[in-house]
Design a protein around this motif. Structure first.
Motif, mmCIF file in Angstrom:
data_model
loop_
_atom_site.group_PDB
_atom_site.id
_atom_site.type_symbol
_atom_site.label_atom_id
_atom_site.label_comp_id
_atom_site.label_asym_id
_atom_site.label_seq_id
_atom_site.Cartn_x
_atom_site.Cartn_y
_atom_site.Cartn_z
ATOM 1 N N TRP A 359 0.828 -1.200 0.000
ATOM 2 C CA TRP A 359 0.000 0.000 0.000
ATOM 3 C C TRP A 359 0.867 1.257 0.000
ATOM 4 O O TRP A 359 0.662 2.177 -0.792
ATOM 5 N N ARG A 360 1.855 1.291 0.871
ATOM 6 C CA ARG A 360 2.697 2.482 0.974
ATOM 7 C C ARG A 360 3.572 2.639 -0.264
ATOM 8 O O ARG A 360 3.827 3.760 -0.718
ATOM 9 N N PHE A 361 4.049 1.532 -0.817
ATOM 10 C CA PHE A 361 4.870 1.594 -2.021
ATOM 11 C C PHE A 361 4.097 2.288 -3.149
ATOM 12 O O PHE A 361 4.654 3.101 -3.893
ATOM 13 N N ILE A 362 2.823 1.970 -3.268
ATOM 14 C CA ILE A 362 2.013 2.536 -4.350
ATOM 15 C C ILE A 362 1.666 3.996 -4.090
ATOM 16 O O ILE A 362 1.797 4.852 -4.984
ATOM 17 N N PHE A 363 1.263 4.336 -2.877
ATOM 18 C CA PHE A 363 0.665 5.647 -2.625
ATOM 19 C C PHE A 363 1.599 6.660 -1.962
ATOM 20 O O PHE A 363 1.300 7.858 -1.984
ATOM 21 N N ASP A 364 2.699 6.235 -1.390
ATOM 22 C CA ASP A 364 3.639 7.164 -0.756
ATOM 23 C C ASP A 364 4.564 7.735 -1.834
ATOM 24 O O ASP A 364 5.315 7.012 -2.473
#
Length: 401
Positions: A359-364
């Motif tokens: 999740w963080r890889f995609i949206f951060d």
């Protein structure tokens, strides 16, 4: 994009700073253009401008250094090395489970919710387990005989439906021997990936189809020679696939093979266990401007561990610092290594959730394809690849470790 020079500072311990002279092997640090840390400011600026999107370093990879320190402090850890007999039984059970599910779904429509639900929950988890079983076997950790391990990896490969176990081994061992070395470590994103996948949609595409990136990227970086083991892997796998489709119509159909292929795809897609691909070596820490400057020889954390429950179905691959420190210690004994040498691992950065990693890889915006540590020196190609290692200082025993 990669964390910027104005990102929040991460406090580096004195021990980190004291172990960053980059000369543990007696080699003066150098970059790809032959410049040293003492190079002129103009030269360093040119290098950093060219490579600013990755974390470039002159230091050696940290695992060899920490391995020697741990052995010095806890020599008993060497007794943890060696094959794990349990591995072959787990592999046999998972292979049997996948063949059973392929049989049960033989008449179920590929587009039905049941087909995809079973594929996602059971199939993807099982095939991810087999991916990581082959990872264990590549380190000769199922049998004492290297040849027995090669042949058993071909057996573990069967439910994956695509032959890859023989080629995985040399690329993966090169990843260990050449961690982060540009042009050798095929776990690193290519320049094409870094440029064209640097967006939310691009990163989402990568995470959805990352199984294809990991399958095709090695051939783009360099190729290893075909051996009889590779040929056997292909022949056995294609024979198995053909048998499912054509030779056993009362037990299997085309849908059986599609189930196995779907399981492999989902195992390397938006699946919780697939988070380990990203979690292991992408930099999730906030890096100080001083640490970003490769001339300062301050190590950037490049391997992250995970100690959560998904290790139960993934051969403890989450204990990734431990695995890179001691590749000859099997999955069942990595927790013991962590317990013995806990003072070496307690303060290392770690992930608490592989799902959150994705999740963080995609949206951060501060995390992305460029968040990898790269080095222009060191390493060795394992398996006779066409790439030329920068420093070929490994002994035969280290290569086969």
């Amino acid at each position: 994009m990669a964390p910027s020079a104005t990102a929040a500072a991460r406090t580096l311990s004195k021990s980190e700073k004291s172990s960053t002279n980059g000369k543990a092997n007696g080699n003066a640090p150098a970059n790809g253009n032959g410049a040293s840390p003492a190079a002129s400011a103009a030269e360093r600026e040119a290098i950093e401008t060219k490579y600013r999107d990755f974390f470039w370093t002159y230091t050696e990879e940290p695992h060899r250094t920490r391995r020697l320190e741990i052995i010095k402090a806890h020599p008993e850890v060497t007794k943890l090395c060696g094959p794990e007999p349990l591995t072959k039984y787990v592999v046999a059970g998972v292979v049997a489970l996948q063949i059973l599910l392929a049989h049960l779904l033989r008449n179920t429509s590929f587009w039905s919710w049941k087909f995809w639900a079973v594929g996602y929950v059971f199939g993807a988890t099982s095939n991810q387990n087999l991916f990581l079983a082959i990872h264990e076997i590549s380190h000769n950790l199922a049998f004492r005989s290297p040849m027995a391990n090669r042949l058993f990896a071909i057996f573990a490969n069967l439910p994956i439906a695509v032959p890859y176990s023989a080629s995985f081994r040399p690329y993966h061992l090169t990843h260990h021997k050449s961690l982060g070395v540009d042009g050798l470590d095929t776990d690193l994103p290519t320049a094409f990936e870094a440029v064209f996948l640097d967006s939310i949609l691009g990163k989402a595409f990568f995470c959805t189809f990352q199984i294809f990136f990991y399958a095709l990227r090695p051939m783009v970086v360099y190729r290893i020679p075909m051996t009889w083991v590779h040929l056997l892997n292909v022949v056995v796998q294609l024979s198995f696939d053909y048998a499912l489709v054509a030779l056993l119509p009362n037990y299997f159909t085309v849908n059986s093979l599609l189930y196995l292929l779907l399981s492999s795809f989902l195992a390397g897609s938006l699946h919780p266990t697939a988070g380990h691909f990203i979690a292991e070596h992408y930099v999730y820490e906030k890096i100080t401007p001083t640490a970003r400057d490769p001339a300062n020889n301050i190590p950037v954390p490049e391997t992250f561990s995970y100690y959560g429950p998904l290790n139960f179905v993934t051969y403890n691959v989450g204990l990734h610092n431990e695995h890179h420190d001691f590749p000859a210690i099997p999955w069942t004994r990595l927790p013991k290594l962590n317990e013995i040498a806990k003072e070496f691992y307690a303060d290392l950065p770690q992930h608490r959730s592989w799902s959150y990693v994705i999740w963080r890889f995609i949206f951060d915006e501060q995390i992305g394809m460029r968040c990898r540590v790269k080095r222009k020196q060191g390493g060795r190609v394992v398996g006779g690849g066409t790439a030329v290692a920068k420093v070929a200082a490994w002994t035969q025993e280290e290569v086969e470790a």
